[in-house]
Design a protein around this motif. Structure first.
Motif, PDB file in Angstrom:
ATOM      1  N   LYS A 267       8.033  16.392   0.986  1.00  0.00           N
ATOM      2  CA  LYS A 267       8.786  17.607   0.657  1.00  0.00           C
ATOM      3  C   LYS A 267       8.192  18.334  -0.540  1.00  0.00           C
ATOM      4  N   ARG A 268       7.524  17.603  -1.423  1.00  0.00           N
ATOM      5  CA  ARG A 268       6.932  18.244  -2.602  1.00  0.00           C
ATOM      6  C   ARG A 268       5.507  18.708  -2.320  1.00  0.00           C
ATOM      7  N   GLY A 269       5.037  18.500  -1.096  1.00  0.00           N
ATOM      8  CA  GLY A 269       3.685  18.895  -0.718  1.00  0.00           C
ATOM      9  C   GLY A 269       2.835  17.683  -0.397  1.00  0.00           C
ATOM     10  N   PRO A 270       1.564  17.891  -0.065  1.00  0.00           N
ATOM     11  CA  PRO A 270       0.692  16.773   0.278  1.00  0.00           C
ATOM     12  C   PRO A 270       0.478  15.839  -0.911  1.00  0.00           C
ATOM     13  N   MET A 271       0.561  14.530  -0.640  1.00  0.00           N
ATOM     14  CA  MET A 271       0.294  13.507  -1.652  1.00  0.00           C
ATOM     15  C   MET A 271      -0.811  12.598  -1.140  1.00  0.00           C
ATOM     16  N   PHE A 272      -1.794  12.331  -2.000  1.00  0.00           N
ATOM     17  CA  PHE A 272      -2.920  11.473  -1.640  1.00  0.00           C
ATOM     18  C   PHE A 272      -2.709  10.100  -2.274  1.00  0.00           C
ATOM     19  N   LEU A 273      -2.582   9.064  -1.444  1.00  0.00           N
ATOM     20  CA  LEU A 273      -2.286   7.710  -1.901  1.00  0.00           C
ATOM     21  C   LEU A 273      -3.507   6.815  -1.683  1.00  0.00           C
ATOM     22  N   SER A 274      -3.955   6.125  -2.770  1.00  0.00           N
ATOM     23  CA  SER A 274      -5.147   5.275  -2.686  1.00  0.00           C
ATOM     24  C   SER A 274      -4.886   3.947  -3.410  1.00  0.00           C
ATOM     25  N   ASP A 275      -5.525   2.886  -3.019  1.00  0.00           N
ATOM     26  CA  ASP A 275      -6.309   2.632  -1.831  1.00  0.00           C
ATOM     27  C   ASP A 275      -5.410   1.895  -0.847  1.00  0.00           C
ATOM     28  N   THR A 276      -5.246   2.451   0.342  1.00  0.00           N
ATOM     29  CA  THR A 276      -4.233   1.972   1.273  1.00  0.00           C
ATOM     30  C   THR A 276      -4.732   0.919   2.261  1.00  0.00           C
ATOM     31  N   THR A 348       5.957   5.300 -11.050  1.00  0.00           N
ATOM     32  CA  THR A 348       5.871   6.390 -10.085  1.00  0.00           C
ATOM     33  C   THR A 348       6.899   7.480 -10.331  1.00  0.00           C
ATOM     34  N   ASP A 349       8.133   7.108 -10.733  1.00  0.00           N
ATOM     35  CA  ASP A 349       9.148   8.146 -10.941  1.00  0.00           C
ATOM     36  C   ASP A 349       8.771   9.067 -12.096  1.00  0.00           C
ATOM     37  N   PHE A 350       8.159   8.525 -13.144  1.00  0.00           N
ATOM     38  CA  PHE A 350       7.700   9.376 -14.244  1.00  0.00           C
ATOM     39  C   PHE A 350       6.544  10.266 -13.798  1.00  0.00           C
ATOM     40  N   ALA A 351       5.695   9.739 -12.912  1.00  0.00           N
ATOM     41  CA  ALA A 351       4.566  10.532 -12.417  1.00  0.00           C
ATOM     42  C   ALA A 351       5.036  11.733 -11.612  1.00  0.00           C
ATOM     43  N   LEU A 352       6.141  11.566 -10.890  1.00  0.00           N
ATOM     44  CA  LEU A 352       6.602  12.609  -9.977  1.00  0.00           C
ATOM     45  C   LEU A 352       7.719  13.484 -10.545  1.00  0.00           C
ATOM     46  N   ASN A 353       8.312  13.081 -11.653  1.00  0.00           N
ATOM     47  CA  ASN A 353       9.402  13.841 -12.254  1.00  0.00           C
ATOM     48  C   ASN A 353       8.932  14.391 -13.600  1.00  0.00           C
ATOM     49  N   ASP A 354       8.597  15.668 -13.627  1.00  0.00           N
ATOM     50  CA  ASP A 354       8.002  16.246 -14.833  1.00  0.00           C
ATOM     51  C   ASP A 354       8.964  16.250 -16.014  1.00  0.00           C
ATOM     52  N   LYS A 355      10.264  16.430 -15.755  1.00  0.00           N
ATOM     53  CA  LYS A 355      11.236  16.445 -16.860  1.00  0.00           C
ATOM     54  C   LYS A 355      11.305  15.072 -17.534  1.00  0.00           C
ATOM     55  N   MET A 356      11.374  14.029 -16.720  1.00  0.00           N
ATOM     56  CA  MET A 356      11.390  12.673 -17.280  1.00  0.00           C
ATOM     57  C   MET A 356      10.129  12.412 -18.088  1.00  0.00           C
ATOM     58  N   LEU A 357       8.990  12.819 -17.540  1.00  0.00           N
ATOM     59  CA  LEU A 357       7.716  12.589 -18.217  1.00  0.00           C
ATOM     60  C   LEU A 357       7.648  13.361 -19.531  1.00  0.00           C
ATOM     61  N   SER A 364       1.373  13.073 -22.471  1.00  0.00           N
ATOM     62  CA  SER A 364       0.623  12.788 -21.251  1.00  0.00           C
ATOM     63  C   SER A 364      -0.112  14.019 -20.730  1.00  0.00           C
ATOM     64  N   LYS A 365      -1.296  13.801 -20.198  1.00  0.00           N
ATOM     65  CA  LYS A 365      -2.079  14.881 -19.585  1.00  0.00           C
ATOM     66  C   LYS A 365      -1.389  15.465 -18.351  1.00  0.00           C
ATOM     67  N   LEU A 366      -0.433  14.722 -17.802  1.00  0.00           N
ATOM     68  CA  LEU A 366       0.220  15.160 -16.567  1.00  0.00           C
ATOM     69  C   LEU A 366       1.431  16.052 -16.808  1.00  0.00           C
ATOM     70  N   VAL A 367       1.852  16.195 -18.057  1.00  0.00           N
ATOM     71  CA  VAL A 367       3.010  17.039 -18.365  1.00  0.00           C
ATOM     72  C   VAL A 367       2.729  18.482 -17.951  1.00  0.00           C
ATOM     73  N   GLY A 368       3.669  19.054 -17.209  1.00  0.00           N
ATOM     74  CA  GLY A 368       3.524  20.427 -16.741  1.00  0.00           C
ATOM     75  C   GLY A 368       2.608  20.577 -15.543  1.00  0.00           C
ATOM     76  N   ARG A 369       2.120  19.451 -15.018  1.00  0.00           N
ATOM     77  CA  ARG A 369       1.238  19.484 -13.848  1.00  0.00           C
ATOM     78  C   ARG A 369       1.936  18.824 -12.662  1.00  0.00           C
ATOM     79  N   LYS A 370       1.633  19.297 -11.467  1.00  0.00           N
ATOM     80  CA  LYS A 370       2.216  18.721 -10.255  1.00  0.00           C
ATOM     81  C   LYS A 370       1.271  17.653  -9.714  1.00  0.00           C
ATOM     82  N   VAL A 371       1.671  16.414  -9.855  1.00  0.00           N
ATOM     83  CA  VAL A 371       0.828  15.305  -9.416  1.00  0.00           C
ATOM     84  C   VAL A 371       0.679  15.340  -7.895  1.00  0.00           C
TER      85      VAL A 371
END
Length: 445
Positions: A267-276, A348-357, A364-371
């Protein structure tokens, strides 16, 4: 009833003052034309059919046909404009169709882009299990839609009988590696393979016997330039298919570790998961390499990679070696690839929830970015996560996409659906296109 919602969609989009006979007739003609086109596999599956085709038992499209929304409203809208009842004009009809398709979800848009890219320059793709109905149907779709030029491996009589059953017609190469008519090619492939492996316990006789096995034969077709890419794995477990690919194709120059990524349509768009699929318990250096390879795949799909290195720990909250190896991998990446947007270790929840992060880890370098990429600490976590998403959320998946191989080789999950095989075929074609482009760039430089 079939045309009702789409007639209104077309009318509303041009603010038609009424629905006239011209608009109704346009809808009827569009439905009639669509009925004569090849039916998408998902429609066959939904209605329990092997292959729907225009005839006495199929004269109008099925209600679940995803093409309806992109074909009927534009026909109705055009008729409204031409008959003078439209108050707004549409000038870019292809863009309008794209907007309509997007109503089906962003995953469809990504798949459409992938298929469109493949169609720009179709490549020869060898299907190593073409005597399996699902694989053959995928090859048919790839052929009829101009995605790829199939080369079919398997028992010729079985393949031809299945092709007749699904009305698969065309000038298609069908090869059975076990027949005598392929002896010259098998011997040629065997000699090349033996020369490569003769100091590693492989005799010429053993090489000749292996060339009767379709995965070895298919891999040599790609190695020797008789095919551009390879699809296998539908009917066999993953490790048994990976082994010949590693032996015959091998890793790309400079690559010390191969891996896989799955694209999940969420729902949030394409997600790339590695290594599966490959690395059971990768080291910190391995994880860093997997992240770099994943970032390249993400770029291939037209996205800017934003990658989270996941763990049960957040930025040093645990000193356990399982968490510290992820932390070390992030240090390697920050040191050697400062331009790559990647951070961790984090849950994972912090990676995907920008407010929590942002609230807990504003540095974090991921703040304000859509993982859009998640690299997991081990195979258990990655494989379980992608299959949970697939089953619980009914998220579509493309993959596993092989990363780090010398040639375009892609291995399906056991019993993949026809749509999944078609998507993997497009991946293989785009992979071959990219490699061809890289070779041209090397020659120019």
């Amino acid at each position: 009833m079939l045309g009702f919602p789409f007639i209104f969609r077309g009318a509303l989009d041009v603010r038609a003052s009424k629905i006239n006979e011209e608009m109704k007739m346009a809808a009827v003609k569009a439905l009639a034309a669509l009925a004569k086109e090849p039916v998408p596999e998902q429609v066959n599956v939904a209605y329990g059919q092997t292959r729907l085709a225009f005839g006495r038992n199929y004269i109008i499209p099925k209600p679940f046909d995803p093409r309806l929304i992109a074909e009927i409203p534009p026909a109705v809208a055009k008729a409204a404009l031409e008959s003078g009842v439209a108050k707004e004009a549409i000038t870019d009809w292809e863009k309008y169709k794209d907007i309509l398709r997007e109503r089906l979800g962003s995953d469809n848009k990504l798949v459409r882009l992938l298929l469109s890219r493949a169609k720009l320059s179709p490549k020869r793709v060898v299907f190593a299990e073409a005597d399996q109905l699902a694989v053959l149907k995928a090859a048919q779709i790839a052929y009829e839609e101009g995605i790829a030029i199939p080369v079919l491996l398997g028992r010729k009589d079985t393949i031809e009988a299945l092709m007749a059953e699904i009305d698969f017609e065309g000038d298609i190469d069908i090869i059975d590696p076990k027949t005598d008519e392929e002896n010259n090619r098998k011997n040629r492939y065997a000699k090349v393979y033996w020369e490569q492996r003769k100091r590693r316990g492989v005799t010429l006789y053993a090489a000749q016997r292996l060339m009767r096995e379709r995965n070895y034969f298919a891999a040599m077709m790609v190695n020797e330039g008789d095919a551009d890419a390879l699809i296998s794995g539908y009917s066999r477990n993953y490790p048994s298919v990976v082994k010949p690919m590693l032996e015959l194709i091998g890793k790309a120059n400079g690559v010390t570790r191969i891996a896989t990524t799955n694209v999940m349509m969420t729902k949030r768009g394409p997600m790339f998961l590695s290594d599966t699929s490959i690395n059971i318990d990768p080291t910190a250096k391995d994880l860093a390499k997997i992240a770099v390879m994943t970032s390249k795949v993400i770029k291939t799909f037209g996205f800017e990679p934003v990658i989270a290195m996941t763990s049960y720990s957040n930025f040093g909250s645990s000193d356990n070696e399982k968490a510290s190896k992820v932390r070390e991998a992030v240090s390697i990446l920050h040191r050697n690839y400062p331009e790559l947007v990647v951070d961790g270790e984090l849950q994972t929840d912090f990676a995907l929830n920008d407010k929590m992060l942002r609230d807990q880890f504003p540095f974090s370098k991921l703040v304000g970015r859509k993982v859009n990429g998640l690299v997991f600490p081990n195979l258990d976590a990655a494989n379980i996560t992608y299959k949970l998403l697939k089953e619980l959320n009914e998220a579509d998946s493309i993959g596993p996409i092989m990363m780090g191989m010398r040639k375009p080789v892609h291995i399906l999950q056991l019993d993949a659906s026809v749509d999944e095989i078609v998507n993997m075929t497009a991946i293989a074609v785009v992979d071959a296109q990219n490699r061809e482009m890289w070779e041209l760039e090397k020659d120019i430089s």
